[in-house]
Design an enzyme around this catalytic site. Structure first.
Site, mmCIF file in Angstrom:
data_model
loop_
_atom_site.group_PDB
_atom_site.id
_atom_site.type_symbol
_atom_site.label_atom_id
_atom_site.label_comp_id
_atom_site.label_asym_id
_atom_site.label_seq_id
_atom_site.Cartn_x
_atom_site.Cartn_y
_atom_site.Cartn_z
ATOM 1 N N GLU A 230 17.813 -9.938 -8.927
ATOM 2 C CA GLU A 230 16.584 -10.513 -8.366
ATOM 3 C C GLU A 230 16.421 -11.933 -8.907
ATOM 4 O O GLU A 230 16.822 -12.230 -10.044
ATOM 5 C CB GLU A 230 15.371 -9.653 -8.775
ATOM 6 C CG GLU A 230 14.053 -10.248 -8.284
ATOM 7 C CD GLU A 230 12.867 -9.284 -8.323
ATOM 8 O OE1 GLU A 230 13.013 -8.173 -8.849
ATOM 9 O OE2 GLU A 230 11.802 -9.678 -7.806
ATOM 10 N N ASN B 74 10.018 -7.839 -6.041
ATOM 11 C CA ASN B 74 8.757 -8.475 -5.672
ATOM 12 C C ASN B 74 8.978 -9.903 -5.174
ATOM 13 O O ASN B 74 8.221 -10.406 -4.345
ATOM 14 C CB ASN B 74 7.807 -8.482 -6.874
ATOM 15 C CG ASN B 74 7.395 -7.079 -7.301
ATOM 16 O OD1 ASN B 74 7.582 -6.118 -6.561
ATOM 17 N ND2 ASN B 74 6.839 -6.944 -8.488
ATOM 18 N N ASN C 213 10.232 -4.761 0.344
ATOM 19 C CA ASN C 213 10.235 -4.208 -1.012
ATOM 20 C C ASN C 213 8.846 -3.716 -1.387
ATOM 21 O O ASN C 213 7.862 -4.468 -1.253
ATOM 22 C CB ASN C 213 10.657 -5.280 -2.017
ATOM 23 C CG ASN C 213 10.610 -4.782 -3.461
ATOM 24 O OD1 ASN C 213 11.420 -3.958 -3.854
ATOM 25 N ND2 ASN C 213 9.634 -5.259 -4.235
ATOM 26 N N GLU C 214 8.747 -2.475 -1.826
ATOM 27 C CA GLU C 214 7.524 -1.900 -2.431
ATOM 28 C C GLU C 214 6.243 -2.313 -1.710
ATOM 29 O O GLU C 214 5.260 -2.714 -2.354
ATOM 30 C CB GLU C 214 7.437 -2.292 -3.918
ATOM 31 C CG GLU C 214 8.514 -1.651 -4.754
ATOM 32 C CD GLU C 214 8.343 -1.806 -6.265
ATOM 33 O OE1 GLU C 214 7.463 -2.568 -6.714
ATOM 34 O OE2 GLU C 214 9.102 -1.155 -6.997
ATOM 35 N N TYR D 221 10.752 3.931 -12.886
ATOM 36 C CA TYR D 221 11.047 3.390 -14.218
ATOM 37 C C TYR D 221 10.427 4.314 -15.254
ATOM 38 O O TYR D 221 9.335 4.833 -15.048
ATOM 39 C CB TYR D 221 10.461 1.978 -14.364
ATOM 40 C CG TYR D 221 11.127 0.958 -13.462
ATOM 41 C CD1 TYR D 221 12.352 0.400 -13.794
ATOM 42 C CD2 TYR D 221 10.519 0.556 -12.266
ATOM 43 C CE1 TYR D 221 12.960 -0.544 -12.974
ATOM 44 C CE2 TYR D 221 11.128 -0.385 -11.443
ATOM 45 C CZ TYR D 221 12.354 -0.935 -11.806
ATOM 46 O OH TYR D 221 12.956 -1.862 -10.999
ATOM 47 N N GLU E 237 15.802 1.154 -6.994
ATOM 48 C CA GLU E 237 15.399 0.610 -8.306
ATOM 49 C C GLU E 237 15.176 1.790 -9.231
ATOM 50 O O GLU E 237 14.333 2.656 -8.946
ATOM 51 C CB GLU E 237 14.106 -0.215 -8.219
ATOM 52 C CG GLU E 237 14.298 -1.584 -7.628
ATOM 53 C CD GLU E 237 13.049 -2.448 -7.725
ATOM 54 O OE1 GLU E 237 12.331 -2.376 -8.745
ATOM 55 O OE2 GLU E 237 12.801 -3.198 -6.763
ATOM 56 N N GLN F 284 17.820 -4.131 -13.790
ATOM 57 C CA GLN F 284 18.572 -5.043 -12.938
ATOM 58 C C GLN F 284 19.932 -5.235 -13.591
ATOM 59 O O GLN F 284 20.263 -4.482 -14.504
ATOM 60 C CB GLN F 284 17.797 -6.341 -12.796
ATOM 61 C CG GLN F 284 16.437 -6.131 -12.115
ATOM 62 C CD GLN F 284 15.690 -7.420 -11.802
ATOM 63 O OE1 GLN F 284 16.144 -8.513 -12.035
ATOM 64 N NE2 GLN F 284 14.472 -7.242 -11.251
HETATM 65 O O1 AHR Z 1 12.778 -4.725 -11.151
HETATM 66 C C1 AHR Z 1 11.562 -5.334 -11.488
HETATM 67 C C2 AHR Z 1 10.493 -5.175 -10.425
HETATM 68 O O2 AHR Z 1 10.101 -3.836 -10.383
HETATM 69 C C3 AHR Z 1 10.883 -5.480 -9.003
HETATM 70 O O3 AHR Z 1 10.751 -6.823 -8.675
HETATM 71 C C4 AHR Z 1 9.904 -4.664 -8.204
HETATM 72 O O4 AHR Z 1 10.415 -4.278 -6.963
HETATM 73 C C5 AHR Z 1 9.576 -3.502 -9.119
HETATM 74 O O5 AHR Z 1 8.232 -3.274 -9.216
#
Ligand code: AHR
Length: 512
Positions: free
Chosen positions: A27, A72, A172-173, A244, A292, A355
């Protein structure tokens, strides 16, 4: 000593290992691109400014597909800003990460880097501030052979041959209120549907991923997938998941069981997608893109690289953002998350660890300095290299331990693959027990075990605790070491996993 018995059978396979399961993510965020993969002027930079020390580690990691350019970031990005002569590209503000984006690196640079890294591209489009028109134009620019304004512009900008990017994320999201251009499920579902149609008018061979939920704890989780797929089922191939995990103060036990949550998340999305399939009388299945996932310390850290502190510090180019330092416990959890993905490889077709470099990453790279492997590098690299052939169904009878968040969890976690061509079975194992070693018996039904060709373990290094990390100052203290005492007799394997460890065992097999 805890005990676990794992059984597999030659006849019980789930499917082929999807190679895209070993994906990663680049990213425009923090130092992932700038001073991560790209740093003209670095002693290791090649003629295009790509760091060859980092490229070497990316190849060693074994990433197969890399998502780009966000995250993001993509929800406010104009792809046109990143093409054409570098000195004529506009400098812009990236509101998502409070960063000044020079656009010195863009699509052409990423394509060239991907070829050098040997990875497939997974390109995300901006469905936050932009829409159908920008999406179809980007596909024409990237994939049309020539003879049109946009494809000829690509040639003029240095790439006569089309990029032929097959895999695309539709935004994305967009379920997240933090996302630039956040949408309701109906708004997003319709937009994704129309963007997909327009993109396929230009290139019918695309594979398209619709945004699912940003985590299983989103208030809209479930309903979001149902509504989005209700609109776009025919037009898309995959639905995404993001997750996450982190260790909260005093609750290592729950953190170590994070894969229980990942299992739940995956199985819930499969059930939701299949319910939409049944209701709409669709024939095809929608598979999952876990695009992700990782360990990320989002709560409780008060460092200068946290997003709020970065924003307070003012607008800068590539500041340090979320450069998490991973310890032994984090690596064990990453190993179990990989197990969860692999065990669900019949429905999870794509997965991207977020990432790749510097930003919550397995690889760290200092500006004008060295690059090194974080602890989490090792389970990923071994699994990407050795998980080949077919995924085996596993029956696990393990001693359990109590967690506050996920109830009782198995102390021993595993996934298994069988590479028939090479005549090898590979087991990827974790012992979640913080204090106790685990005695593991494996029944290889239908196989005769031959020689153990690999047995390695990642554990707390001698004289250190489970918070040991790798760093520029201390070097790579945490890595893989031989796991001794693995015994193969007939169709049985026996081994002992040290307390809090991740291990890989590969054994030659023949038909019993
Ligand atoms: O990977 C970090 C961020 O986490 C990304 O930009 C977003 O898609 C997610 O919230």
């Amino acid at each position: 000593m805890s005990r676990a018995r794992i059984s597999i059978d030659r006849n019980f396979t789930i499917g082929e290992v999807p190679r895209r399961l070993f994906g990663s993510f680049v990213e425009h965020m923090g130092r992932c691109v700038y001073t991560g993969i790209y740093e003209p002027g670095h002693p290791e930079a090649d003629e295009q400014g790509y760091r060859q020390d980092v490229l070497g580690l990316v190849r060693e990691l074994g990433a197969t597909v890399v998502r780009y350019p966000g995250g993001n970031f993509v929800s406010g990005y104009n792809w046109e800003d990143g093409v054409g002569p570098i000195d004529q590209r506009p400098t812009r503000l990236d509101g998502a990460w409070h960063t000044v984006e020079t656009n010195a690196f863009g699509l052409h640079e990423f394509v060239d880097w991907s070829r050098k890294a040997g990875v497939e591209i997974m390109e995300a489009i901006n469905l936050g501030t932009r829409g159908v028109d920008a999406a179809r134009e980007l596909v024409e620019y990237a994939n049309h052979p020539g003879g049109t304004y946009l494809s000829d512009l690509r040639a003029k900008n240095g790439h006569k041959d089309p990029f032929n990017i097959k895999l695309w994320c539709l935004g994305n999201e967009l379920d997240g209120p933090w996302q630039t251009g956040h949408k309701t499920a109906d708004e997003y579902g319709r937009l994704a549907q129309e963007a997909a149609r327009a993109m396929r008018y230009v290139d019918p061979d695309l594979e398209l991923v619709a945004c699912g939920s940003s985590s299983s704890s989103m208030p809209t989780f479930g309903a979001w997938e149902q509504t989005v797929l209700g609109h776009a089922y025919d037009e898309v191939d995959y639905v995404s998941l993001h997750a996450y995990y982190q260790e909260d103060e005093g609750d290592a036990e729950s953190f170590l069981a994070s894969a229980v949550d990942m299992d739940y998340f995956i199985e819930s999305v499969v059930a939701t997608a299949d319910a939409v399939r049944a209701r709409g009388k669709h024939k095809k299945f929608i598979n999952l893109s876990f695009d992700e996932w990782n360990v990320w310390y989002q709560r409780g850290l008060d460092t200068d690289d946290q997003p709020a502190a970065v924003a307070r510090a003012g607008w800068r180019e590539h500041p340090r953002v979320i450069e998490d330092k991973y310890n032994v416990t984090d690596a064990v959890v990453v190993g179990t998350l990989l197990n969860s993905l692999l065990r669900h490889g019949d429905r999870v077709s794509i997965a991207n660890q977020a990432q790749l470099v510097n930003v919550i990453a397995p690889i760290m790279a200092e500006e004008n300095g060295p690059a090194w492997r974080q602890t989490i590098f090792h389970p990923f690299a071994r699994m990407a290299a050795l998980a080949k052939g077919r995924i085996m169904r596993t029956a696990v009878d393990s001693d359990k331990y109590a967690t506050t968040r996920f109830g009782d969890a198995d102390l021993v976690d595993v996934s298994v693959t069988w590479d028939e061509e090479a005549g090898k079975v590979a087991l990827f194992l974790a012992n979640r027990g913080l204090e106790e070693a685990a005695d593991v018996e494996v029944s290889l039904g239908g196989f005769d075990a031959g020689q153990v060709t690999r047995s390695e373990v990642l554990q707390v290094p001698e004289g250190r605790d489970r918070f040991a990390i790798n760093s520029q100052a201390d070097g790579e203290q945490v890595g893989l070491a031989p796991l001794s005492g693995v015994k193969a007799v007939g169709s049985e394997l026996r081994l002992t996993l040290p307390a809090l460890s991740w291990a890989v065992v590969e054994v030659e097999v023949s038909k019993a």
